[in-house]
Scaffold this active site. Sequence first.
Site, short mmCIF file in Angstrom:
data_model
loop_
_atom_site.label_atom_id
_atom_site.label_comp_id
_atom_site.label_asym_id
_atom_site.label_seq_id
_atom_site.Cartn_x
_atom_site.Cartn_y
_atom_site.Cartn_z
N HIS A 475 0.83 -1.21 0.00
CA HIS A 475 0.00 0.00 0.00
C HIS A 475 0.86 1.26 0.00
O HIS A 475 0.68 2.15 -0.85
CB HIS A 475 -0.91 0.00 1.23
CG HIS A 475 -1.74 1.23 1.39
ND1 HIS A 475 -3.06 1.30 0.99
CD2 HIS A 475 -1.45 2.46 1.89
CE1 HIS A 475 -3.53 2.51 1.23
NE2 HIS A 475 -2.57 3.23 1.78
N GLU A 476 1.78 1.36 0.94
CA GLU A 476 2.59 2.56 1.03
C GLU A 476 3.47 2.73 -0.20
O GLU A 476 3.74 3.86 -0.63
CB GLU A 476 3.44 2.55 2.31
CG GLU A 476 2.63 2.61 3.59
CD GLU A 476 1.67 3.78 3.66
OE1 GLU A 476 1.96 4.83 3.06
OE2 GLU A 476 0.61 3.64 4.30
N HIS A 479 1.74 4.66 -2.86
CA HIS A 479 1.93 6.11 -2.73
C HIS A 479 3.28 6.52 -3.31
O HIS A 479 3.41 7.55 -3.99
CB HIS A 479 1.88 6.53 -1.26
CG HIS A 479 0.53 6.52 -0.64
ND1 HIS A 479 -0.55 7.18 -1.19
CD2 HIS A 479 0.07 5.93 0.52
CE1 HIS A 479 -1.61 7.01 -0.39
NE2 HIS A 479 -1.26 6.26 0.63
N HIS A 482 3.22 6.74 -7.00
CA HIS A 482 2.51 7.95 -7.41
C HIS A 482 3.46 9.14 -7.43
O HIS A 482 3.40 10.00 -8.33
CB HIS A 482 1.35 8.18 -6.44
CG HIS A 482 0.25 9.05 -6.96
ND1 HIS A 482 -0.88 9.34 -6.23
CD2 HIS A 482 0.10 9.72 -8.13
CE1 HIS A 482 -1.68 10.12 -6.93
NE2 HIS A 482 -1.10 10.38 -8.08
#
Length: 685
Positions: A475-476, A479, A482
Site C-alpha cells: 500500500h505505502e 503512494h 505515485h
Amino acid sequence: MSWATRGRSSVNPVLAASDLPYGLPDFSSISDDDFLPAYDVALANHLSEVDAIATSTEPPSFDNTLGALEAAGRDLARANGIFFNLEGPDSNPARAKIAQVLAVKLTEHGNAIAMNQQLFARIANLYDHRADLGLSVAQTRVLEQRYRDAVRAGAALDEAGQAQMREISGRLATLTTDFGQHLLDDTNASAVHFADAVELDGLSSSEIAAAARAATDAGRDGYLVALELPTSQSTVAKLTDPIARQRIFDASTTRCARGNEFDTRAMIIEIVTLRARRANILGYDSHAEYVIAEETAPTPAAVADLLAELGAAAMTAGKAELARLTERAGHPLAAADVTFYLAADQKARAAEADSPVDIDEFENFCELDTVLHDGVFAAAGRLYGLSFTERDDLAGYHPDVRVWEVFRNGTGIGLFLGDFYARPSKRGGAWMNNIVDQSNQLGTAPIIVNVLNLTKPEPGEPCLLSLDQLTTLFHEFGHAIHGLLSNVEYASQSGTSVPRDFVEFPSQVNEMWALHPDVVGGYARHHATGEPATPELLDAVRASGGTESAHSTIEYLAAAALDLAWHRLAEDEIPSDVLEFEAKALAEAGLASPLIPPRYRSTYFNHVFGGGYSSAYYSYIWSEILDAETEQWFLAGGGLQPELGAAFADAVLSRGDSVDPVAAHANMIGHPARIEPLLVRRGLA
C-alpha cells in the site's frame, strides 16, 4: 551550539544546496539547532519573493504571477522537506519544541501570503479572465486552486474577518501539533508490562525478544509490549491468555483519556469549536462542508449516505460474524477477544475445508528484504519499467533508513527511502512523504520516503511480515509510485498532491499485487530453507484475504462516521463530553457495537485531530470504489501487463493534479467507477 559558531560556512546547512544525487539532504551535517535559524531566513526570503510578485508594475499574467509563485520559496520547501521528514519518524524533545514553534510561524506565514491584498488582486484578476488567457489545463488548475486557497484563507474577508481567521488558524496549528505529540507520548507511556514470558504465549520468538528489548531499553525487567496506532492491536489477535489480551486492549482504547498530562479531550473540543467557527466565518454550514468542497465527493450528505449504505450492510454481516465467533469460542466474547477469535476462525474454517495448511505459516515465506526486492520492486518493474539500486553510499535521516536510486527504463528518475522499523521516537502507523517534489519547471526529481512500524528483529534474525504488514508494505509503496512517476510542470501538482479522497486510490490499487500469482511466486520463499510456498498455502492465504472481515469494515466505517459527526456540528452544537458524544454519534450512525470499537477513538484519532484528514477519513472507502473498479480493469486485461501499467501511469499516476484525476480515471477504464465491485470485495453484496 548553532551552525554559525561551529566553524561551518556562512550558509545554514538546512538551506545549503546539496551536491548529493538528486539533491538528497546531507542529514549528517544538520543539527536540531540549525532549524529555527534556517526557517527565519527561508520565511523572510519567501516573503520578499512574494512581495516582488505582488508589487510588480507589470500587468498580471500567468507567468509573472502564478508561475512566479510556483517558483518562489525554494529555501522554505527545502527546510520543510528536511524537518518534517525528521519530526514524524524520529522525534525528540528538541524537535517537538521546534514543531510547536513552526506550527505558528508557518501558519502566520501562509496567512501573510494568502491575505496579501495586492497579490490577491492580481490572482483575482487572472481568475476573472481565465477563459480568455489561453491557459493549459494544468495552468488553469493552478490558477483556480490558488484563488480558492486564498479565499478559503480569508483573503476576501474584511479586516475584522481576516483578524479572526489569523487567530483561529494560529491556534489550530498549535493544537493539532500538540495533539500528535500527546498521542506519541501517551502511546509510549501506555506500553503494557509483563513479568513472565508465559503471559505472552502466542507471540513469535522475535516478538517476545522485541518486548524484552523494549523493557531493557526502558530500564525494566520482564517484557514491554508497545502499542500500535489503531484500536486493534496485532498482539491481541495472537495472545492465548485472555487477561493479557484485555490488558493490551484496555491500554489501547484508553489512550489520551486517562486524565493525565497527555489527555486530549479538552484539546478536541477546542479544535472542533475553532474549525466550526472558521467555517461559519467563510460562509460554510460546517467544517465538513468547508473540507469536502475541495474533494471529489460532492457534499457531506453524499458521504454520509455512502457510509450509511455500507454501514447497514456491514452491521448485518457483523452480527452473523460475531455469532460464528462466539460459537467457535464456546463462551460470550469480550471486545478484546474478537480479533483473536477471528484469527482462530480463519484457521478453523481452513481445516474444515480440508485445507492441509496453516495460513500462519505464510509469515515464514514473507521476509522483508525478499518481499521488497522480489515482490514490491519486481511488480513495479514489470508494470512501470522501474528498477531499484540500493545506494549504500547515501545516508538517510536515521541509521535504519535505506536509500535506493530509482530508474525507469534505464534512466534515473529519483530516490526512494525506506524506514521500516518501529522505535519510540517514531509516531505510529505507516505513511509516505516527499523530501523533494518533482517539477519540470524547477528541474527537480522526486525523493520519496515510505515509513512503516515493523518490529526490528534481533541481529541475524529475519524480519517476517504478517499478511496485514505485507499489504501495508504494498500500500505505502503505491503512494511512492505515485510520487516517483510524477511528470508535471508545477510542484504544487506533483504526485500525491491530489484531493484527499483520491490520494489513497493508487496505493490501494498497488495492494492487489501482494498476492497476485505473478508476484507472490517471486518472493514467497521460506526464510530458512529457501523452499517456495506451496500452491495450497498460497490458495489458502488468498482465500483468507479475499474479502474484508465484517469487523474490519465496521471499525473503519465507525471511525469515518465519527470524524464526519464531529465536523458537521455548528459551533453552538459542540458538546462538552467527548466520550459521551462519541457514543451518541456512533449510535446515530448505526455503527455502535460493544464488541467492535472504531478503528480510532476520538482521543487518539490522529488522522483528524493531528493530521490532514479532518472530515476526510471517509476518503479510504471513497477511493476504494475507484480501486475496486481498477482491479477489475487490470484483471480483465491480463493482470500484471506492462501495457496496462503504462496506461495507468500515463493517464493517472504521472499526472498528479495537473488534470481532473477522477475524469482521468474514468477515461482510462472507459466509464465512471461503480460501487458494485467494492461491495463484492467487502463481502457486502
